[in-house]
Design an enzyme around this catalytic site. Structure first.
Site, PDB file in Angstrom:
ATOM      1  N   ASN A   1      21.033  87.694  12.635  1.00  0.00           N
ATOM      2  CA  ASN A   1      21.043  87.323  11.182  1.00  0.00           C
ATOM      3  C   ASN A   1      22.032  86.278  10.998  1.00  0.00           C
ATOM      4  O   ASN A   1      23.312  86.605  10.928  1.00  0.00           O
ATOM      5  CB  ASN A   1      21.334  88.672  10.425  1.00  0.00           C
ATOM      6  CG  ASN A   1      21.743  88.505   8.961  1.00  0.00           C
ATOM      7  OD1 ASN A   1      21.315  87.472   8.543  1.00  0.00           O
ATOM      8  ND2 ASN A   1      22.044  89.651   8.326  1.00  0.00           N
TER       9      ASN A   1
ATOM     10  N   LYS B   1      22.990  84.830   8.376  1.00  0.00           N
ATOM     11  CA  LYS B   1      23.358  84.772   7.020  1.00  0.00           C
ATOM     12  C   LYS B   1      23.638  83.384   6.337  1.00  0.00           C
ATOM     13  O   LYS B   1      22.699  82.695   6.662  1.00  0.00           O
ATOM     14  CB  LYS B   1      24.726  85.382   7.126  1.00  0.00           C
ATOM     15  CG  LYS B   1      24.693  86.856   7.696  1.00  0.00           C
ATOM     16  CD  LYS B   1      25.846  87.697   7.504  1.00  0.00           C
ATOM     17  CE  LYS B   1      25.463  89.300   8.157  1.00  0.00           C
ATOM     18  NZ  LYS B   1      26.812  89.873   8.015  1.00  0.00           N
TER      19      LYS B   1
ATOM     20  N   HIS C   1      19.246  94.288   3.194  1.00  0.00           N
ATOM     21  CA  HIS C   1      20.732  94.113   3.872  1.00  0.00           C
ATOM     22  C   HIS C   1      21.848  94.725   2.988  1.00  0.00           C
ATOM     23  O   HIS C   1      21.875  94.429   1.760  1.00  0.00           O
ATOM     24  CB  HIS C   1      20.845  92.814   4.328  1.00  0.00           C
ATOM     25  CG  HIS C   1      22.209  92.624   5.183  1.00  0.00           C
ATOM     26  ND1 HIS C   1      23.357  92.521   4.803  1.00  0.00           N
ATOM     27  CD2 HIS C   1      22.316  92.733   6.543  1.00  0.00           C
ATOM     28  CE1 HIS C   1      24.014  92.427   5.689  1.00  0.00           C
ATOM     29  NE2 HIS C   1      23.356  92.463   6.886  1.00  0.00           N
TER      30      HIS C   1
ATOM     31  N   GLU D   1      24.339  93.337   2.208  1.00  0.00           N
ATOM     32  CA  GLU D   1      25.150  92.389   1.418  1.00  0.00           C
ATOM     33  C   GLU D   1      24.186  92.071   0.099  1.00  0.00           C
ATOM     34  O   GLU D   1      24.587  91.656  -0.908  1.00  0.00           O
ATOM     35  CB  GLU D   1      25.396  91.138   2.008  1.00  0.00           C
ATOM     36  CG  GLU D   1      26.493  91.310   3.091  1.00  0.00           C
ATOM     37  CD  GLU D   1      26.206  90.539   4.256  1.00  0.00           C
ATOM     38  OE1 GLU D   1      25.814  89.711   4.517  1.00  0.00           O
ATOM     39  OE2 GLU D   1      26.918  90.880   5.354  1.00  0.00           O
TER      40      GLU D   1
ATOM     41  N   GLU E   1      22.817 100.036   9.552  1.00  0.00           N
ATOM     42  CA  GLU E   1      23.988  99.249   9.494  1.00  0.00           C
ATOM     43  C   GLU E   1      25.186  99.774   8.994  1.00  0.00           C
ATOM     44  O   GLU E   1      25.189  99.740   7.660  1.00  0.00           O
ATOM     45  CB  GLU E   1      23.655  97.831   9.134  1.00  0.00           C
ATOM     46  CG  GLU E   1      22.591  96.986   9.778  1.00  0.00           C
ATOM     47  CD  GLU E   1      22.847  95.703   9.726  1.00  0.00           C
ATOM     48  OE1 GLU E   1      23.221  94.925  10.884  1.00  0.00           O
ATOM     49  OE2 GLU E   1      22.527  95.187   8.729  1.00  0.00           O
TER      50      GLU E   1
ATOM     51  N   GLY F   1      30.855  93.000   9.858  1.00  0.00           N
ATOM     52  CA  GLY F   1      31.610  91.587   9.745  1.00  0.00           C
ATOM     53  C   GLY F   1      33.387  92.270   9.813  1.00  0.00           C
ATOM     54  O   GLY F   1      33.975  91.308   9.458  1.00  0.00           O
TER      55      GLY F   1
ATOM     56  N   SER G   1      28.871  94.520  13.942  1.00  0.00           N
ATOM     57  CA  SER G   1      29.986  93.913  14.774  1.00  0.00           C
ATOM     58  C   SER G   1      29.589  94.084  16.238  1.00  0.00           C
ATOM     59  O   SER G   1      30.416  94.510  17.312  1.00  0.00           O
ATOM     60  CB  SER G   1      31.285  94.557  14.341  1.00  0.00           C
ATOM     61  OG  SER G   1      31.874  94.113  13.308  1.00  0.00           O
TER      62      SER G   1
HETATM   63  P1  PGA Z   1      27.759  91.545  11.910  1.00  0.00           P
HETATM   64  O1  PGA Z   1      26.653  91.581  10.985  1.00  0.00           O
HETATM   65  O2  PGA Z   1      27.282  91.706  13.356  1.00  0.00           O
HETATM   66  O3  PGA Z   1      28.634  90.289  11.812  1.00  0.00           O
HETATM   67  O4  PGA Z   1      28.782  92.619  11.500  1.00  0.00           O
HETATM   68  C1  PGA Z   1      25.759  92.470  11.155  1.00  0.00           C
HETATM   69  C2  PGA Z   1      24.680  92.442   9.933  1.00  0.00           C
HETATM   70  O5  PGA Z   1      25.148  92.157   8.849  1.00  0.00           O
HETATM   71  O6  PGA Z   1      23.714  92.161  10.094  1.00  0.00           O
END
Ligand code: PGA
Length: 253
Positions: free
Chosen positions: A11, A13, A97, A99, A169, A175, A215
């Site tokens: 992803n 982003k 997601h 976000e 997640e 993140g 992460s």
């Molecule tokens: P990350 O993001 O690996 O940077 O924690 C995962 C995601 O949001 O799909």
């Protein structure tokens, strides 16, 4: 592990201009373009989808979008439809997601409408769920996951589910550099698979691929992938580093 074909998706982003995205896709292609034992997908921004799709042509790497709207076309300023995503070569879209849910304030009902419309349009869906830190601390993780699954996947058939991957997640791990422990992740994945069995039946549950995201790095991937119910990963930060992403995919091969 190994019960189902693993799926690892990057992803990306809101990162990378087109030239950077293409360069990243070319690196991913050269290290992973012929991997057959794992499904590998990358999800660039809308503006890079077409160019990345071209760069991946003829490889086994699948193209995904990060979201998709609930109408095919029309007066919906700023939105992108599943039909448009299919047109530029997408096989997948991420839906739900954290976000979208927590930064943009999108509801469970909207995730459901997006999921249903994407599936009926012919896209496959990576459907994301996960609890906030406060919810984990308050011991309501399973309740939150159950709500997101019940509302988000409402109205789907077992046949629809064949084109869905669920991504667990935990929001506190996205993140942040803080990964869920393999035990925490497995516990959530067992709960999710149990929910799928209860609602859609055992066959759907045993086929359902459940990714972990939050992460994931080359350091944490092996411990996580050892768990029986972890069928791959949705990778954010580490997917922007082609060497790290390749290590994560190879750990699932
Ligand atoms: P990350 O993001 O690996 O940077 O924690 C995962 C995601 O949001 O799909």
């Amino acid at each position: 592990m190994a019960l189902r074909k693993a799926i690892v998706a990057g992803n990306w982003k809101m990162n990378n201009l087109v030239a950077e995205a293409v360069a990243l896709a070319e690196e991913v292609r050269s290290s992973l373009g012929q991997v057959r034992t794992v499904d590998v997908a990358v999800c660039p921004t809308y503006t890079s989808l077409y160019a990345v799709g071209k760069a991946l042509e003829g490889s086994l790497i699948q193209l995904g979008a990060q979201d998709a709207y609930i109408k095919p076309s029309g007066a919906f300023t700023g939105e992108i439809s599943p039909q448009m995503l299919l047109d530029v070569g997408c096989m997948w879209t991420i839906i739900g997601h954290s976000e979208r849910r927590h930064v943009l304030g999108e509801s469970d009902a909207l995730q459901n409408a997006k999921t249903r419309f994407a599936l009926s349009s012919g896209l496959k869906v990576m459907f994301c769920i996960g609890e906030l830190l406060d919810e984990r601390k308050a011991n309501i993780t399973n309740k939150v996951l159950e709500r997101q699954l019940t509302l988000g996947l409402a109205g789907l058939s077992p046949e629809n589910l064949e084109n869905v991957v669920i991504a667990y997640e935990p929001v506190w791990a996205i993140g942040t550099g803080e990964t869920a422990s393999p035990e925490q992740a497995e516990e959530a994945h067992v709960f999710i698979r149990g929910w799928v069995a209860k609602v859609f039946g055992d066959a759907s549950a045993s086929q359902m691929r459940i990714q972990y995201g939050g992460s994931v790095t080359p350091k944490t991937v092996e411990g996580l992938f050892e768990k029986e119910n972890i069928d791959g990963f949705l990778v954010g930060g580490a997917s922007l580093k082609p060497v790290d992403f390749a290590v994560i995919v190879q750990a699932c091969a």
